[in-house]
Design a protein around this motif. Structure first.
Motif, PDB file in Angstrom:
ATOM      1  N   ALA A 177      11.682 -36.692-102.272  1.00  0.00           N
ATOM      2  CA  ALA A 177      11.317 -36.118-100.970  1.00  0.00           C
ATOM      3  C   ALA A 177      10.921 -34.649-101.083  1.00  0.00           C
ATOM      4  CB  ALA A 177      12.487 -36.270-100.000  1.00  0.00           C
ATOM      5  N   GLN A 178      11.219 -34.038-102.224  1.00  0.00           N
ATOM      6  CA  GLN A 178      10.892 -32.625-102.412  1.00  0.00           C
ATOM      7  C   GLN A 178       9.478 -32.483-102.971  1.00  0.00           C
ATOM      8  OE1 GLN A 178      13.155 -30.697-101.057  1.00  0.00           O
ATOM      9  NE2 GLN A 178      14.301 -32.600-100.812  1.00  0.00           N
ATOM     10  N   ASP A 179       8.843 -31.376-102.676  1.00  0.00           N
ATOM     11  CA  ASP A 179       7.532 -31.087-103.258  1.00  0.00           C
ATOM     12  C   ASP A 179       7.785 -30.564-104.658  1.00  0.00           C
ATOM     13  OD1 ASP A 179       4.941 -30.400-103.826  1.00  0.00           O
ATOM     14  OD2 ASP A 179       4.956 -28.588-102.598  1.00  0.00           O
ATOM     15  N   SER A 180       7.605 -31.445-105.663  1.00  0.00           N
ATOM     16  CA  SER A 180       8.002 -31.092-107.030  1.00  0.00           C
ATOM     17  C   SER A 180       6.958 -30.283-107.782  1.00  0.00           C
ATOM     18  CB  SER A 180       8.324 -32.371-107.820  1.00  0.00           C
ATOM     19  OG  SER A 180       7.168 -33.176-107.894  1.00  0.00           O
ATOM     20  N   GLU A 181       5.830 -30.036-107.202  1.00  0.00           N
ATOM     21  CA  GLU A 181       4.743 -29.315-107.872  1.00  0.00           C
ATOM     22  C   GLU A 181       5.203 -27.942-108.353  1.00  0.00           C
ATOM     23  OE1 GLU A 181       0.575 -29.285-108.895  1.00  0.00           O
ATOM     24  OE2 GLU A 181       1.551 -30.801-107.692  1.00  0.00           O
ATOM     25  N   GLY A 182       5.337 -27.800-109.667  1.00  0.00           N
ATOM     26  CA  GLY A 182       5.666 -26.510-110.266  1.00  0.00           C
ATOM     27  C   GLY A 182       7.096 -26.032-110.075  1.00  0.00           C
ATOM     28  N   GLN A 183       7.972 -26.874-109.557  1.00  0.00           N
ATOM     29  CA  GLN A 183       9.357 -26.447-109.340  1.00  0.00           C
ATOM     30  C   GLN A 183      10.214 -26.739-110.562  1.00  0.00           C
ATOM     31  OE1 GLN A 183      11.545 -26.840-105.655  1.00  0.00           O
ATOM     32  NE2 GLN A 183       9.799 -27.912-104.768  1.00  0.00           N
ATOM     33  N   SER A 184      11.158 -25.866-110.847  1.00  0.00           N
ATOM     34  CA  SER A 184      12.119 -26.109-111.917  1.00  0.00           C
ATOM     35  C   SER A 184      13.113 -27.165-111.450  1.00  0.00           C
ATOM     36  CB  SER A 184      12.868 -24.810-112.251  1.00  0.00           C
ATOM     37  OG  SER A 184      13.684 -24.436-111.162  1.00  0.00           O
ATOM     38  N   SER A 185      13.844 -27.735-112.396  1.00  0.00           N
ATOM     39  CA  SER A 185      14.848 -28.735-112.018  1.00  0.00           C
ATOM     40  C   SER A 185      15.915 -28.106-111.130  1.00  0.00           C
ATOM     41  CB  SER A 185      15.477 -29.368-113.259  1.00  0.00           C
ATOM     42  OG  SER A 185      16.055 -28.382-114.079  1.00  0.00           O
ATOM     43  N   GLU A 186      16.254 -26.845-111.394  1.00  0.00           N
ATOM     44  CA  GLU A 186      17.250 -26.153-110.581  1.00  0.00           C
ATOM     45  C   GLU A 186      16.783 -26.020-109.131  1.00  0.00           C
ATOM     46  OE1 GLU A 186      16.236 -25.016-113.547  1.00  0.00           O
ATOM     47  OE2 GLU A 186      18.027 -24.843-114.784  1.00  0.00           O
ATOM     48  N   ALA A 187      15.496 -25.694-108.959  1.00  0.00           N
ATOM     49  CA  ALA A 187      14.948 -25.550-107.605  1.00  0.00           C
ATOM     50  C   ALA A 187      14.920 -26.902-106.890  1.00  0.00           C
ATOM     51  CB  ALA A 187      13.545 -24.946-107.671  1.00  0.00           C
ATOM     52  N   LEU A 188      14.574 -27.967-107.634  1.00  0.00           N
ATOM     53  CA  LEU A 188      14.570 -29.308-107.056  1.00  0.00           C
ATOM     54  C   LEU A 188      15.976 -29.713-106.617  1.00  0.00           C
ATOM     55  CD1 LEU A 188      12.201 -31.175-109.532  1.00  0.00           C
ATOM     56  CD2 LEU A 188      11.812 -30.866-107.091  1.00  0.00           C
ATOM     57  N   ILE A 189      16.962 -29.447-107.472  1.00  0.00           N
ATOM     58  CA  ILE A 189      18.349 -29.796-107.167  1.00  0.00           C
ATOM     59  C   ILE A 189      18.802 -29.044-105.915  1.00  0.00           C
ATOM     60  CG2 ILE A 189      20.748 -29.648-107.973  1.00  0.00           C
ATOM     61  CD1 ILE A 189      19.514 -29.888-110.867  1.00  0.00           C
ATOM     62  N   ARG A 190      18.501 -27.760-105.892  1.00  0.00           N
ATOM     63  CA  ARG A 190      18.907 -26.931-104.750  1.00  0.00           C
ATOM     64  C   ARG A 190      18.300 -27.460-103.452  1.00  0.00           C
ATOM     65  NH1 ARG A 190      18.167 -20.499-104.879  1.00  0.00           N
ATOM     66  NH2 ARG A 190      18.955 -20.984-106.922  1.00  0.00           N
ATOM     67  N   ALA A 191      16.990 -27.772-103.478  1.00  0.00           N
ATOM     68  CA  ALA A 191      16.312 -28.258-102.279  1.00  0.00           C
ATOM     69  C   ALA A 191      16.857 -29.626-101.865  1.00  0.00           C
ATOM     70  CB  ALA A 191      14.810 -28.344-102.535  1.00  0.00           C
ATOM     71  N   ALA A 192      17.098 -30.509-102.846  1.00  0.00           N
ATOM     72  CA  ALA A 192      17.619 -31.836-102.533  1.00  0.00           C
ATOM     73  C   ALA A 192      19.018 -31.758-101.938  1.00  0.00           C
ATOM     74  CB  ALA A 192      17.625 -32.714-103.783  1.00  0.00           C
ATOM     75  N   LEU A 193      19.878 -30.912-102.537  1.00  0.00           N
ATOM     76  CA  LEU A 193      21.240 -30.749-102.016  1.00  0.00           C
ATOM     77  C   LEU A 193      21.204 -30.199-100.593  1.00  0.00           C
ATOM     78  CD1 LEU A 193      23.100 -29.363-105.146  1.00  0.00           C
ATOM     79  CD2 LEU A 193      23.541 -31.535-104.013  1.00  0.00           C
ATOM     80  N   LYS A 194      20.329 -29.230-100.377  1.00  0.00           N
ATOM     81  CA  LYS A 194      20.222 -28.633 -99.046  1.00  0.00           C
ATOM     82  C   LYS A 194      19.779 -29.675 -98.021  1.00  0.00           C
ATOM     83  CE  LYS A 194      19.250 -24.206 -98.412  1.00  0.00           C
ATOM     84  NZ  LYS A 194      18.537 -22.947 -98.409  1.00  0.00           N
ATOM     85  N   SER A 195      18.811 -30.535 -98.405  1.00  0.00           N
ATOM     86  CA  SER A 195      18.323 -31.543 -97.471  1.00  0.00           C
ATOM     87  C   SER A 195      19.376 -32.617 -97.183  1.00  0.00           C
ATOM     88  CB  SER A 195      17.049 -32.204 -98.003  1.00  0.00           C
ATOM     89  OG  SER A 195      17.335 -33.070 -99.078  1.00  0.00           O
ATOM     90  N   MET A 196      20.207 -32.935 -98.172  1.00  0.00           N
ATOM     91  CA  MET A 196      21.218 -33.962 -97.972  1.00  0.00           C
ATOM     92  C   MET A 196      22.418 -33.458 -97.166  1.00  0.00           C
ATOM     93  SD  MET A 196      21.257 -36.303-101.397  1.00  0.00           S
ATOM     94  CE  MET A 196      21.373 -35.033-102.617  1.00  0.00           C
ATOM     95  N   VAL A 197      22.695 -32.152 -97.269  1.00  0.00           N
ATOM     96  CA  VAL A 197      23.857 -31.590 -96.593  1.00  0.00           C
ATOM     97  C   VAL A 197      23.519 -31.139 -95.183  1.00  0.00           C
ATOM     98  CG1 VAL A 197      25.552 -29.729 -96.675  1.00  0.00           C
ATOM     99  CG2 VAL A 197      24.984 -30.946 -98.747  1.00  0.00           C
ATOM    100  N   SER A 198      22.275 -30.730 -94.953  1.00  0.00           N
ATOM    101  CA  SER A 198      21.927 -30.216 -93.624  1.00  0.00           C
ATOM    102  C   SER A 198      21.632 -31.317 -92.620  1.00  0.00           C
ATOM    103  CB  SER A 198      20.736 -29.284 -93.727  1.00  0.00           C
ATOM    104  OG  SER A 198      19.628 -29.956 -94.268  1.00  0.00           O
TER     105      SER A 198
END
Length: 198
Positions: A177-198
């Motif tokens: 569900a995240q826009d993975s274009e050019g994102q590091s794995s850390e950024a993907l994890i952070r965005a995914a966690l934020k979307s699941m918790v919010s």
């Protein structure tokens, strides 16, 4: 007791890293909030640590600052919260946001974290409220540079979420569900966690 480590970061596979200290490699479990702030492989890293000995394992947990380590220590004192759940809580929500949830009695936000049910959320709020009275918000962490391989980043991000207790399908869905274009794995994890918790 091992209170602090300083050495070269030689492996990073969330939530575990390896730090080489004068030729001795220490396996360290870190929350995602610490992982986001780690330097690239081959560079020096300094971590505050908590060493835990159990019947079946000796575990070393690492944190970017002493405040995060203290929060971890406070979390594992809560009835029913072990080191793995504490690490998951600290990975799924920023320390300041966690403190805000506890102080505001927001159990709904805590229940969205993997492994935290209604009773555990209420227990966290009840037992942590007094311990966190003097907590002062910290400045926000800096973002890491992107890692080149997008598919490797997606796989690493999914594996990290599974290691934190999310179901494989849930982890895959959150990462996709995240826009993975050019994102590091850390950024993907952070965005995914934020979307699941919010």
């Amino acid at each position: 007791m091992i209170a602090r480590l300083r050495g070269v970061l030689i492996e990073k596979q969330a939530p575990e890293i390896v730090v080489d200290v004068n030729g001795l490699g220490y396996e360290v479990l870190v929350p995602m909030t610490t992982l986001y702030n780690l330097p690239p492989l081959g560079e020096e890293v300094s971590l505050y640590t908590q060493f835990i000995v159990r019947e079946d394992a000796q575990l070393l947990f690492g944190f970017s600052d002493s405040r995060a380590r203290q929060l971890f220590r406070d979390l594992i004192k809560v009835n029913g919260v072990g080191p793995k759940l504490a690490l998951t809580v600290m990975s799924g929500i920023d320390s300041d946001d966690f403190v805000r949830c506890v102080q505001d009695g927001d159990s709904a936000a805590l229940v969205r974290l993997p492994g935290v049910g209604k009773k555990t959320a209420e227990r966290l709020i009840m037992e942590m409220r007094d311990r966190l009275e003097s907590w002062a918000p910290a400045s926000s962490p800096s973002a890491l540079a992107a890692v080149p391989s997008a598919s490797a980043n997606l796989a690493e991000a999914e594996a990290a979420l599974v290691a934190l207790g999310y179901k494989p399908q849930e982890a895959a869905r959150a990462i996709k569900a995240q826009d993975s274009e050019g994102q590091s794995s850390e950024a993907l994890i952070r965005a995914a966690l934020k979307s699941m918790v919010s």
